[in-house]
Design an enzyme around this catalytic site. Structure first.
Site, PDB file in Angstrom:
ATOM      1  N   GLU A   1       0.707  -1.338  -0.030  1.00 39.89           N
ATOM      2  CA  GLU A   1       0.018   0.012  -0.006  1.00 39.89           C
ATOM      3  C   GLU A   1       0.763   1.309   0.022  1.00 39.89           C
ATOM      4  O   GLU A   1       1.080   1.620   1.114  1.00 39.89           O
ATOM      5  CB  GLU A   1      -1.002   0.039   1.218  1.00 39.89           C
ATOM      6  CG  GLU A   1      -1.929  -1.161   1.165  1.00 39.89           C
ATOM      7  CD  GLU A   1      -2.792  -0.956   2.177  1.00 39.89           C
ATOM      8  OE1 GLU A   1      -2.954  -0.223   3.341  1.00 39.89           O
ATOM      9  OE2 GLU A   1      -4.035  -1.651   2.201  1.00 39.89           O
TER      10      GLU A   1
ATOM     11  N   GLU B   1      -6.297  -7.333  -0.660  1.00 43.05           N
ATOM     12  CA  GLU B   1      -6.635  -7.207   0.658  1.00 43.05           C
ATOM     13  C   GLU B   1      -7.799  -6.479   0.990  1.00 43.05           C
ATOM     14  O   GLU B   1      -7.942  -5.369   0.078  1.00 43.05           O
ATOM     15  CB  GLU B   1      -5.381  -6.540   1.372  1.00 43.05           C
ATOM     16  CG  GLU B   1      -5.534  -6.142   2.822  1.00 43.05           C
ATOM     17  CD  GLU B   1      -4.327  -5.615   3.567  1.00 43.05           C
ATOM     18  OE1 GLU B   1      -3.233  -5.885   3.364  1.00 43.05           O
ATOM     19  OE2 GLU B   1      -4.784  -4.688   4.298  1.00 43.05           O
TER      20      GLU B   1
END
Ligand code: IDC
Length: 500
Positions: free
Chosen positions: A184, A279
Site C-alpha cells: 500500500e 487485501e
C-alpha cells in the site's frame, strides 16, 4: 532371485561395503518416497499457472479465474506466521474453500524485512514454509512485500529488487506463485506518476523480476502492483498502465470505511485494467472496530459479478476486528468449522463456502502408458501388463500416488530387470521402459570398453552411476560394483567369459 530380493541384497551389500570400508561403492540406493494421497481440490493442478489476459486473470485454459483467499497478518508478528503450516492451509483450502494464501511480509514494522538481516532470514524461512505447503496443497500463494510505514515504495526499492530476484531464483518453476511488489503506497505526495512515483518503482521491480525469470525457466508469474492512497487509486492507472501485460493493479477496501464511492470506481476502472483486491477487511480501515456485514457482502457481490479476486485480512488471533480467529487460537493447527472464529472469520468462511464454484476433477483415475525396448512384464499397484519389444503398454485405473513400477525382462536374463518410481498426480503419466543388457552400463545396446571405462571411473569416484546402472554393472551379482565386474566384462568382450 526376483528383483525385489536382488535390490534388498544389493542394499545390504552396499551398507556392508560402506561400513566395511571396502571402498568400491559410492552411494547406497535411494529410498522411494511415498506420496500422501490428497482428498481436497488441487486448484493449481486444475487451473495451472495463471496469467493476465486483457483485463482479467485467466487459468491455463484461458478461463476467467478468481483468486479467493486469506492473507496472513505480518508473518514476523507474534505467532501469526504459524498459520502457514500444512494442516492450517489444508483447513483453509478444504473447509473455507480458499484457493489462495497471501503471505504478508512487512518491510518496516515489527521485525520488518529491511530492519535487520536476521529478520530477513527468518522471514524468508517462513515464506518458504508457506510456499511449499501451498504447493503441496495445490493453492496459489502471493508473496507480499508489505510496505506500509514506508509510504513511498521507492524507499526500499533496492532491497525489494534483491528480494524478488531471490524469490524468482527459488520459485520460478512453481506454477502457484504470484508476487505483490508494494502492498500500500501512501502519503499525499506518493502518486502513480512522476520520477519518484509508484509506476517508476513498479517498472523497475517488474523488470528485475522478468529478467530473473528469463534467466531461469522463462516462465512468467503474475505481478500485483499497489496503487496510491493505500491501494485505492486504480483510476490513476487507467490509460497509464505498465508495458508489462502480466501485471494486475491492487485495490484494497475496508468495508466500513470504503463503500459505494470506491465500488463505483472499481466498476468503472475494471473495464479497462486488470484489478485484484489483494487485501480487504470486513471492518474499519484501522483493522479494528466497525464490523460491517452488509457492506462486505455488497463488495463481494460486486467483485463476483466482475470476476475480480479477493483476499481477506487477516489470519490472526489478535484482539482486533479484522482477525479471523479468537484470541488464543492455535494458528498452527486451526480447526474446521466456526468454533474458533470471530464474527469476521465466520462471515468470510461462510461467504467463501457459498461463493467458491464447484471444481470438477475428471477423471479421478489415471493411466500409465509407454513403450518398452524389449519384451517385458510391467507391474504397478498390483496390476500387470505385458509389452512386446518396441511395443506399448497401458496400466489403467490408478489413483493419485507414487508407484513403484517393476519391469521384468521376458527377453531372457541377459536384460537386467528394472524398477522405476513414478508419481501420478491428476493426469495420465508416461513411462518408456528401457532395460539394459547385463554389463551395458551406458545403455547403448552394446557391451564395450566404454562400459568398462564408466565402471572404472565410478570405482575411482570420478563418475556417478545411478541405481539401475549399478545393478547393470554388477555382472557377477555379488552386490558390489568392483574390479571383479570389470574382469568379467572384459572377458565377455574378448570372448573368454559368457555374461549371458
Ligand atoms: C494492520 C494490522 C494491525 C497492525 C497494523 C500495523 O491489522 O494489527 O498493528 O497493521 O500498522 C491495511 C494494511 C495492513 C493493516 C490493515 C488494518 O495493509 O497492514 O494491518 N490495513 O489497518 N490497509 C488498510 C487496512
Amino acid at each position: 532371485m526376483n528383483l525385489k530380493r536382488k535390490l534388498t541384497a544389493f542394499l545390504a551389500a552396499a551398507v556392508m561395503a560402506v561400513t566395511g570400508a571396502a571402498g568400491a561403492l559410492g552411494t547406497a540406493f535411494s529410498a522411494v518416497t511415498a506420496y500422501a494421497a490428497e482428498t481436497g481440490v488441487d486448484y493449481v493442478s486444475i487451473h495451472g499457472r495463471l496469467k493476465v489476459s486483457g483485463n482479467k486473470i485467466v487459468d491455463k485454459n484461458g478461463k476467467e479465474f478468481q483468486l479467493r483467499g486469506m492473507s496472513t497478518h505480518g508473518i514476523m508478528w507474534e505467532t501469526y506466521g504459524d498459520v502457514l503450516s500444512y494442516d492450517s492451509l489444508k483447513v483453509l483450502r478444504d473447509d473455507w474453500k480458499c484457493n489462495t494464501i497471501r503471505i504478508a511480509m512487512y518491510t518496516e514494522e515489527w521485525g520488518g524485512y529491511t530492519t535487520g538481516s536476521t529478520y530477513a532470514t527468518q522471514a524468508k524461512a517462513k515464506i518458504a514454509t508457506g510456499v511449499e505447503n501451498a504447493k503441496k496443497l495445490g493453492m496459489y500463494v502471493i508473496i507480499d512485500w508489505h510496505i506500509l510505514n514506508d509510504g513511498n515504495p521507492n524507499t526500499h526499492k533496492t532491497e525489494a529488487k534483491a528480494f524478488f530476484k531471490e524469490m524468482v531464483n527459488k520459485y520460478n518453476s512453481y506454477d502457484n506463485v504470484l508476487y505483490e511488489i508494494c502492498n500500500e503506497p501512501n502519503g499525499s505526495s506518493v502518486k502513480w506518476t512522476g520520477t519518484n512515483g509508484i509506476k517508476s518503482y513498479c517498472t523497475d521491480v517488474v523488470n528485475t523480476i522478468r529478467t530473473a525469470e528469463k534467466a531461469k525457466t522463462g516462465k512468467n508469474s503474475i505481478i500485483i502492483c499497489g496503487t496510491g492512497t493505500w491501494s485505492q487509486d486504480i483510476q490513476d492507472v487507467v490509460g497509464n498502465t505498465l508495458t508489462d501485460k502480466n501485471c494486475v493493479y491492487a485495490l484494497h477496501f475496508y468495508a466500513n470505511t470504503h463503500t459505494d464511492w470506491l465500488r463505483n470506481r472499481v466498476k468503472t476502472c475494471s473495464s479497462s485494467i486488470p484489478i485484484l483486491v489483494s487485501e480487504f477487511g470486513t471492518c474499519d480501515a484501522s483493522g479494528n472496530g466497525g464490523f460491517n456485514k452488509s457492506e462486505t457482502v455488497k463488495w463481494l457481490d460486486t467483485l463476483d459479478s466482475l470476476k475480480i479476486g479477493y483476499i481477506n485480512w487477516s489470519l490472526a488471533d489478535k484482539n482486533e476486528t479484522a482477525s479471523a480467529f479468537k484470541n488464543g487460537t492455535n494458528l498452527k493447527k486451526i480447526s474446521s468449522g466456526e468454533g474458533s472464529l470471530t464474527e469476521s472469520g465466520k462471515l468470510i468462511r461462510s461467504e467463501y463456502r457459498k461463493r467458491a464454484p464447484a471444481e470438477t476433477v475428471t477423471p479421478t483415475t489415471y493411466k500409465i502408458t509407454g513403450t518398452s525396448n524389449v519384451a517385458v512384464r510391467i507391474t504397478a499397484a498390483n496390476k500387470t501388463q505385458g509389452a512386446a519389444a518396441g511395443g506399448t503398454y497401458s496400466i489403467t485405473g490408478l489413483a493419485n500416488g507414487t508407484y513403484t513400477v517393476s519391469c521384468y525382462s521376458m527377453a531372457g536374463a541377459k536384460y537386467v530387470d528394472r524398477t522405476y518410481s513414478l508419481t501420478v498426480k491428476n493426469k495420465d503419466a508416461t513411462l518408456d521402459v528401457k532395460l539394459y543388457l547385463k554389463g551395458d552400463v551406458n545403455g547403448d545396446g552394446k557391451i564395450t570398453t566404454v562400459d568398462i571405462g564408466l565402471i572404472n571411473s565410478y570405482i575411482r569416484g570420478i563418475k556417478q552411476l545411478d541405481d539401475y546402472q549399478k545393478l547393470v554393472a554388477d555382472v557377477n551379482g555379488d552386490g558390489k560394483v568392483s574390479t571383479a565386474d570389470i574382469g568379467k566384462i572384459n572377458g565377455h568382450i574378448r570372448g573368454t567369459v559368457k555374461l549371458f
